[in-house]
Design a protein around this motif. Structure first.
Motif, PDB file in Angstrom:
ATOM      1  N   SER A 154       0.828  -1.199   0.000  1.00  0.00           N
ATOM      2  CA  SER A 154       0.000   0.000   0.000  1.00  0.00           C
ATOM      3  C   SER A 154       0.863   1.249   0.000  1.00  0.00           C
ATOM      4  O   SER A 154       2.062   1.202   0.269  1.00  0.00           O
ATOM      5  CB  SER A 154      -0.912   0.007   1.223  1.00  0.00           C
ATOM      6  N   ILE A 155       0.192   2.375  -0.266  1.00  0.00           N
ATOM      7  CA  ILE A 155       0.826   3.692  -0.224  1.00  0.00           C
ATOM      8  C   ILE A 155      -0.189   4.658   0.364  1.00  0.00           C
ATOM      9  O   ILE A 155      -1.383   4.530   0.120  1.00  0.00           O
ATOM     10  CB  ILE A 155       1.318   4.132  -1.630  1.00  0.00           C
ATOM     11  N   LEU A 156       0.300   5.599   1.154  1.00  0.00           N
ATOM     12  CA  LEU A 156      -0.557   6.576   1.817  1.00  0.00           C
ATOM     13  C   LEU A 156      -0.254   7.956   1.242  1.00  0.00           C
ATOM     14  O   LEU A 156       0.912   8.350   1.154  1.00  0.00           O
ATOM     15  CB  LEU A 156      -0.294   6.552   3.327  1.00  0.00           C
ATOM     16  N   TYR A 157      -1.313   8.675   0.845  1.00  0.00           N
ATOM     17  CA  TYR A 157      -1.179  10.030   0.322  1.00  0.00           C
ATOM     18  C   TYR A 157      -2.051  10.981   1.115  1.00  0.00           C
ATOM     19  O   TYR A 157      -3.165  10.625   1.518  1.00  0.00           O
ATOM     20  CB  TYR A 157      -1.602  10.107  -1.153  1.00  0.00           C
ATOM     21  N   LYS A 158      -1.521  12.188   1.323  1.00  0.00           N
ATOM     22  CA  LYS A 158      -2.334  13.265   1.882  1.00  0.00           C
ATOM     23  C   LYS A 158      -2.821  14.094   0.699  1.00  0.00           C
ATOM     24  O   LYS A 158      -2.018  14.586  -0.097  1.00  0.00           O
ATOM     25  CB  LYS A 158      -1.517  14.136   2.841  1.00  0.00           C
ATOM     26  N   VAL A 159      -4.130  14.206   0.567  1.00  0.00           N
ATOM     27  CA  VAL A 159      -4.735  15.016  -0.489  1.00  0.00           C
ATOM     28  C   VAL A 159      -5.153  16.321   0.163  1.00  0.00           C
ATOM     29  O   VAL A 159      -6.007  16.346   1.048  1.00  0.00           O
ATOM     30  CB  VAL A 159      -5.947  14.303  -1.131  1.00  0.00           C
ATOM     31  N   ARG A 160      -4.520  17.405  -0.279  1.00  0.00           N
ATOM     32  CA  ARG A 160      -4.725  18.696   0.368  1.00  0.00           C
ATOM     33  C   ARG A 160      -5.753  19.563  -0.357  1.00  0.00           C
ATOM     34  O   ARG A 160      -5.961  19.436  -1.548  1.00  0.00           O
ATOM     35  CB  ARG A 160      -3.415  19.486   0.423  1.00  0.00           C
ATOM     36  N   LEU A 161      -6.332  20.447   0.435  1.00  0.00           N
ATOM     37  CA  LEU A 161      -7.158  21.555  -0.012  1.00  0.00           C
ATOM     38  C   LEU A 161      -8.476  21.143  -0.653  1.00  0.00           C
ATOM     39  O   LEU A 161      -8.872  21.677  -1.682  1.00  0.00           O
ATOM     40  CB  LEU A 161      -6.373  22.483  -0.942  1.00  0.00           C
ATOM     41  N   LEU A 162      -9.138  20.228  -0.022  1.00  0.00           N
ATOM     42  CA  LEU A 162     -10.494  19.882  -0.424  1.00  0.00           C
ATOM     43  C   LEU A 162     -11.407  20.896   0.257  1.00  0.00           C
ATOM     44  O   LEU A 162     -11.476  20.969   1.475  1.00  0.00           O
ATOM     45  CB  LEU A 162     -10.825  18.461   0.014  1.00  0.00           C
ATOM     46  N   LYS A 163     -12.086  21.721  -0.534  1.00  0.00           N
ATOM     47  CA  LYS A 163     -12.859  22.849  -0.013  1.00  0.00           C
ATOM     48  C   LYS A 163     -14.306  22.442   0.244  1.00  0.00           C
ATOM     49  O   LYS A 163     -14.971  21.896  -0.622  1.00  0.00           O
ATOM     50  CB  LYS A 163     -12.822  23.994  -1.032  1.00  0.00           C
ATOM     51  N   ILE A 164     -14.775  22.743   1.460  1.00  0.00           N
ATOM     52  CA  ILE A 164     -16.169  22.516   1.835  1.00  0.00           C
ATOM     53  C   ILE A 164     -16.744  23.869   2.253  1.00  0.00           C
ATOM     54  O   ILE A 164     -16.198  24.529   3.142  1.00  0.00           O
ATOM     55  CB  ILE A 164     -16.295  21.537   3.024  1.00  0.00           C
ATOM     56  N   GLN A 165     -17.842  24.299   1.599  1.00  0.00           N
ATOM     57  CA  GLN A 165     -18.461  25.570   1.963  1.00  0.00           C
ATOM     58  C   GLN A 165     -19.953  25.536   1.692  1.00  0.00           C
ATOM     59  O   GLN A 165     -20.397  25.103   0.624  1.00  0.00           O
ATOM     60  CB  GLN A 165     -17.841  26.737   1.198  1.00  0.00           C
ATOM     61  N   SER A 166     -20.694  26.019   2.667  1.00  0.00           N
ATOM     62  CA  SER A 166     -22.139  26.148   2.533  1.00  0.00           C
ATOM     63  C   SER A 166     -22.454  27.395   1.715  1.00  0.00           C
ATOM     64  O   SER A 166     -21.731  28.395   1.769  1.00  0.00           O
ATOM     65  CB  SER A 166     -22.774  26.264   3.926  1.00  0.00           C
TER      66      SER A 166
END
Length: 187
Positions: A154-166
């Motif tokens: 396996s490999i682990l990645y951090k996926v950055r800057l997923l934007k959540i806004q109402s």
């Protein structure tokens, strides 16, 4: 947004590895060891955290007609994704693992500017940036223990800057003047 991002990433990995749709899935890793009939790549969300460097955004926005509105700033998330490989041959696991690393090395971020016609970038997302994580053996053992699975390549990645806004906004009054009170009194 998290679901749309995972679906988009799943299709990118599937197309890059040139495997069938059934061979790349999202879900829990613990079900891989019991699912010997469906080998392939499993993408699992293992952690979600807030990107703290983007927390001080303004609460005031101007709408299309120029009026002031109050809106909570967006929350930017960092999602840790585990890519686990469970093909029938161990050599195939190593090849697919290498190809997945190659994909995110050659294309560190995904946004509308580098989308492919076969997989359009989701309209609600701004950009997805991939950073490889290298946990120590003890941390990796804890991750797989918590996930309830038997260790797989396996490999682990951090996926950055997923934007959540109402989209919810509250109308605000127009600021036309400021009154400053210093607390100093003249004699």
């Amino acid at each position: 947004m998290i679901s749309e991002a995972l679906d988009y990433i799943r299709v990118e990995v599937r197309d890059y590895l040139s495997v069938t749709d059934a061979e790349v899935s999202t879900g829990h890793l613990h079900s891989l060891s019991s699912d010997a009939l469906n080998p392939g790549v499993r993408i699992a969300l293992v952690n979600v955290g807030q990107e703290t460097t983007t927390r001080n955004a303004p609460h005031v926005v101007r709408n299309a007609s120029g009026l002031t509105e109050y809106q909570e700033p967006p929350v930017y998330l960092n999602c840790h994704l585990m890519f686990a490989f469970d093909f029938s041959a161990y050599q195939t696991n190593m090849i697919r693992l290498s190809e997945t690393i190659e994909l995110f090395q050659s294309k560190r971020f995904f946004d509308a500017s580098n989308e492919r016609p076969a997989n359009p970038f989701p309209s609600g997302l701004d950009r997805l940036v991939f950073d490889m994580c290298s946990p120590e053996f003890e941390q990796l053992n804890h991750i797989w223990g918590v996930l309830g699975g038997v260790y797989l390549p396996s490999i682990l990645y951090k996926v950055r800057l997923l934007k959540i806004q109402s989209d919810e906004t509250i109308a605000g009054p127009e600021v036309t003047s400021l009154h400053v009170q210093t607390g100093f009194k003249r004699k």
